[in-house]
Design an enzyme around this catalytic site. Structure first.
Site: not given
Length: 108
Positions: A32, A35
């Protein structure tokens, strides 16, 4: 990322739900991009305010039970738990100033 401890499904109740302090759980995954963007920001906030709120990370790929229980459908999702309940949810990568505003009640 080294400064913020990882939490697993098995540890979640003891480390998060039963904590005396509020706990921010960063639900994330290795793949991600957003993230990875928010991770160093959380490290900074944890260094500055770790005495008031505990920060932990949960990898959603390795720990599917807890994210499912709390209906985490997009990552990064930051949930703040207090007294065993979710009291704040922040979805998506945000700049440090925005995160500090969102967490104001817990770090003031």
């Amino acid at each position: 990322m080294a400064d913020i401890a990882a939490v697993t499904d098995a540890q979640f109740e003891a480390q998060v739900l039963k904590s005396e302090k509020p706990v921010l759980v960063d639900f994330w995954a290795e793949w991600c991009g957003p993230c990875r963007q928010v991770s160093p920001i959380l490290d900074e906030i944890a260094k500055e305010h770790g005495d008031k709120i505990t920060f932990v990370k949960m990898n959603v790929d390795e720990n599917p039970v807890t994210p499912s229980t709390y209906r985490v459908t997009g990552i990064p999702t930051l949930n703040v738990y207090q007294g065993g309940e979710v009291v704040k949810t922040i979805v998506g990568a945000k700049p440090k100033a925005a995160l500090l505003r969102e967490l104001g009640d817990f770090i003031a």
